[in-house]
Design a protein around this motif. Structure first.
Motif, PDB file in Angstrom:
ATOM      1  N   THR A   1       0.766  -1.152   0.062  1.00 13.36           N
ATOM      2  CA  THR A   1       0.179   0.012   0.055  1.00 13.36           C
ATOM      3  C   THR A   1       0.747   1.036   0.244  1.00 13.36           C
ATOM      4  O   THR A   1       0.448   2.430  -0.698  1.00 13.36           O
ATOM      5  CB  THR A   1      -0.970   0.016   1.189  1.00 13.36           C
ATOM      6  OG1 THR A   1      -1.501  -1.362   1.172  1.00 13.36           O
ATOM      7  CG2 THR A   1      -1.916   0.993   0.977  1.00 13.36           C
TER       8      THR A   1
ATOM      9  N   THR B   1      -5.969  -4.621   6.746  1.00 12.34           N
ATOM     10  CA  THR B   1      -4.755  -4.197   5.974  1.00 12.34           C
ATOM     11  C   THR B   1      -4.915  -4.506   4.403  1.00 12.34           C
ATOM     12  O   THR B   1      -4.562  -3.821   3.404  1.00 12.34           O
ATOM     13  CB  THR B   1      -3.692  -4.847   6.245  1.00 12.34           C
ATOM     14  OG1 THR B   1      -3.358  -4.537   7.845  1.00 12.34           O
ATOM     15  CG2 THR B   1      -2.300  -4.261   5.786  1.00 12.34           C
TER      16      THR B   1
ATOM     17  N   TYR C   1      -5.173  -2.017   1.075  1.00 11.75           N
ATOM     18  CA  TYR C   1      -4.336  -2.394   0.012  1.00 11.75           C
ATOM     19  C   TYR C   1      -5.305  -2.073  -1.427  1.00 11.75           C
ATOM     20  O   TYR C   1      -4.968  -1.551  -2.363  1.00 11.75           O
ATOM     21  CB  TYR C   1      -3.617  -3.453   0.123  1.00 11.75           C
ATOM     22  CG  TYR C   1      -3.041  -3.956  -1.153  1.00 11.75           C
ATOM     23  CD1 TYR C   1      -1.913  -3.085  -1.801  1.00 11.75           C
ATOM     24  CD2 TYR C   1      -3.541  -5.207  -1.981  1.00 11.75           C
ATOM     25  CE1 TYR C   1      -1.348  -3.641  -3.234  1.00 11.75           C
ATOM     26  CE2 TYR C   1      -3.063  -5.502  -3.011  1.00 11.75           C
ATOM     27  CZ  TYR C   1      -1.795  -4.682  -3.503  1.00 11.75           C
ATOM     28  OH  TYR C   1      -1.176  -5.254  -4.749  1.00 11.75           O
TER      29      TYR C   1
ATOM     30  N   ALA D   1      -6.574   1.220  -2.101  1.00 12.76           N
ATOM     31  CA  ALA D   1      -5.343   2.094  -2.686  1.00 12.76           C
ATOM     32  C   ALA D   1      -5.257   1.718  -4.282  1.00 12.76           C
ATOM     33  O   ALA D   1      -5.089   2.420  -5.213  1.00 12.76           O
ATOM     34  CB  ALA D   1      -4.271   1.829  -1.842  1.00 12.76           C
ATOM     35  N   ARG D   2      -5.330   0.530  -4.573  1.00 11.45           N
ATOM     36  CA  ARG D   2      -5.234  -0.077  -5.850  1.00 11.45           C
ATOM     37  C   ARG D   2      -6.340   0.346  -6.782  1.00 11.45           C
ATOM     38  O   ARG D   2      -6.123   0.860  -7.890  1.00 11.45           O
ATOM     39  CB  ARG D   2      -5.105  -1.533  -5.996  1.00 11.45           C
ATOM     40  CG  ARG D   2      -3.889  -2.338  -6.150  1.00 11.45           C
ATOM     41  CD  ARG D   2      -3.890  -3.846  -6.266  1.00 11.45           C
ATOM     42  NE  ARG D   2      -4.422  -4.169  -7.292  1.00 11.45           N
ATOM     43  CZ  ARG D   2      -4.606  -5.405  -7.608  1.00 11.45           C
ATOM     44  NH1 ARG D   2      -3.710  -6.517  -6.927  1.00 11.45           N
ATOM     45  NH2 ARG D   2      -5.129  -5.847  -8.703  1.00 11.45           N
TER      46      ARG D   2
END
Length: 449
Positions: free
Chosen positions: A138, A179, A183, A186-187
Motif C-alpha cells: 500500500t 490491511t 491495499y 488503494a489499488r
C-alpha cells in the motif's frame, strides 16, 4: 521481419518474467523478515499465549468442526474473579463468523487439539507478517517504492498489534483482512478511471471475508458507494458498475454462510447471533460511557433485563436491538454526544500503561503512533483525492464501534491502526523529502560559494 518480431517478443517475455521473479523474491524476503520479527516478539513473552473465555469459545467451535459436528458452539465459558476460566452449563449457542474457527481447525489438525502456542507462533505470526507486507504494498502505491518501507516498519513496530496477537482471538486475523482491504482500496483509487476487473473482484472478496471474521464492514457499503461515485467525478453509470461488481462478489463470498444459517436456525443470520445487548447498553442514556463494557453494568434497567431474559434468545436479540434504536431516535443529540465521547475515549487517546505480569512491551509507543496518524490526517486534506479512502474508513469504523458499544481502548482500536499507520507514514515521507530538499539546497549553495 516476422523473425525479428518473434525475437523481440521473446525478449520482452523473458524480461517480464525476470521482473516478476525479482518482485516475488523481494516480497518473499519482506515476508521472511516480518515473520522473524513477529516470532521474536512472541518469544519475548514467557507466557507463550493468552487465553480468554472468547478464545475458548472459538476453540470449541474449531474442535466441533474437526469432529464432524460442524461450526457449532457446544460449551460456554466464564472467567471468575480469581482469573480462572471455567466451563459452565451452556445457556445459549453463540454463532460467530466462520473464518477464525476454521483457521484454528487447520492449526489443530496439523499440531493437535487446543495447541494454543502454535496458534500464536504459526497462524498469528503468518498473518502479522502478511499484514506488514500488504502495508508495504500500500505504501508503494501511495508514496512510491523508495518510501514503502516506512509503513512496513511502522506496522511491524506497533506493539499493540503484536501483543493482541498473543491472544487466541480474532485480532490478528481481522487486522490482516483490514490491511488487505485498504491495499485493494488503494489499488482501486490508482486505477479509478479504468479499474481492472480483478481489482473489483478481489475488493469484494476481501470485504466478504473480513465480514465473516467480524461484520463491521457490512454497514460500509453506502460510504463506499458514495466514495466511488465521487472518485468517478459523479459519473453515476460508471460508479454503479464498479460498485455492483464489488457488492455481488461480497454476496457470493458470504452467501454460503447465510444459506447454512437459514437451513440450521430457520432465520437470517448475517454473521453472528449476538451483540444486541451490547448495542442496547451502548445507547442506553443511563449507561456509563467511560467504563469498560461488562454485562452486569449497574446502570442498565434491571426490570427491562429481567423481562427480556424470559424470552427465547432470538427474541431477546430483537428486543434489545429495538430498544437501542428507540433510544437513538428519542435522544438524537444525546446519542451524538455520547458516541463522540466514547470515540474520544476509545480511539483518540493513548492506551494506559498496564501493570501485571505480562504488561504490553513498548506500550508507550502508542501515543506517538496516534500523534503521527492525527497529523497525517490533517496533511492528507491537501491531497484529499489520494488519501480520502483512509480518512473515510477511519471515520466510519471509529464512529460505528463507538455507536454500538461501551468499551475500553486497546483491542477495539486495532482495526483503524492500519489506516492511521499509513497516514502517519505520510508525515514521515514529507519530513524525509523536506530534509532531502534542504540538504540538496545547502550542497548547491556550498558549491556556488
Amino acid at each position: 521481419m516476422t523473425r525479428e518480431y518473434g525475437i523481440n517478443q521473446e525478449f520482452e517475455s523473458r524480461a517480464s518474467n525476470f521482473v516478476l521473479r525479482k518482485k516475488l523474491w523481494f516480497t518473499g524476503l519482506l515476508f521472511l523478515i516480518a515473520l522473524t520479527v513477529e516470532v521474536l516478539y512472541f518469544r519475548a513473552y514467557g507466557a507463550g499465549y493468552f487465553i480468554s473465555p472468547d478464545g475458548l469459545h472459538y476453540s470449541n467451535i474449531a474442535e466441533n468442526f474437526l469432529h464432524g459436528n460442524g461450526l457449532v458452539n457446544t460449551a460456554n465459558f466464564v472467567q471468575g474473579d480469581d482469573g480462572v476460566i471455567r466451563e459452565v452449563a451452556q445457556t445459549r449457542e453463540y454463532v460467530v463468523g466462520p473464518v477464525y474457527p476454521m483457521l484454528l481447525a487447520v492449526i489443530y489438525g496439523i499440531f493437535g487439539m487446543m495447541n494454543f502456542k502454535m496458534v500464536i507462533l504459526v497462524l498469528h505470526s503468518l498473518l502479522g507478517a502478511a499484514s506488514a507486507v500488504f502495508a508495504y504494498k500500500t505504501g508503494e502505491l501511495l508514496f512510491g517504492k523508495g518510501y514503502a518501507w516506512i509503513p512496513y516498519c511502522l506496522t511491524l513496530g506497533y506493539p499493540l498489534f503484536a501483543f493482541w496477537g498473543m491472544y487466541v482471538l480474532t485480532e490478528a486475523t481481522y487486522v490482516f483482512t483490514i490491511t488487505l482491504f485498504l491495499y485493494l482500496l488503494a489499488r482501486y483509487a490508482k486505477e479509478v478511471d479504468r479499474p481492472k476487473l480483478k481489482t473489483l473482484l478481489f475488493l469484494g472478496a476481501a470485504m466478504g471475508v473480513s465480514n465473516l471474521v467480524r461484520p463491521l464492514l457490512l454497514l460500509y457499503f453506502p460510504v463506499l458507494g458514495i466514495w466511488i461515485w465521487w472518485a468517478k467525478g459523479w459519473n453515476l453509470k460508471m460508479a454503479l458498475r464498479d460498485f455492483a461488481v464489488i457488492l455481488v462478489m461480497t454476496v457470493v463470498v458470504m452467501s454460503p454462510w447465510w444459506i447454512r444459517n437459514g437451513i440450521k436456525y430457520h432465520q437470517f443470520i448475517a454473521v453472528s447471533n449476538y451483540g444486541s445487548y451490547e448495542f442496547y447498553l451502548g445507547n442506553n442514556p443511563l449507561t456509563i460511557t467511560d467504563q469498560y463494557f461488562y454485562f452486569a453494568q449497574p446502570s442498565y434497567d434491571p426490570q427491562v433485563k429481567a423481562r427480556i431474559e424470559k424470552l427465547p434468545i432470538p427474541e431477546q436479540e430483537k428486543e434489545y436491538k429495538q430498544l437501542a434504536v428507540s433510544y437513538i431516535i428519542q435522544h438524537p443529540v444525546l446519542f451524538l454526544q455520547r458516541t463522540f465521547a466514547k470515540e474520544k475515549d476509545l480511539f483518540w487517546q493513548p492506551v494506559p500503561t498496564l501493570g501485571g505480569a505480562y504488561k504490553i512491551k513498548g506500550v508507550l509507543l502508542d501515543k506517538w503512533y496516534l500523534l503521527l496518524g492525527l497529523v497525517g490526517a490533517l496533511l492528507s486534506l491537501f491531497s484529499l483525492k489520494k488519501y480520502s479512502f483512509l480518512l473515510l474508513f477511519i471515520a466510519y469504523y471509529s464512529f460505528i464501534v463507538s455507536m454500538i458499544t461501551v468499551v475500553d481502548g486497546a483491542r477495539y482500536r486495532l482495526p483503524v491502526m492500519p489506516g492511521m499507520i499509513l497516514l502517519g507514514s505520510l508525515v514521515l515521507v514529507i519530513a524525509i523529502k523536506g530534509i532531502g530538499k534542504l540538504s540538496g539546497g545547502n550542497r548547491r549553495t556550498g558549491r556556488r560559494v
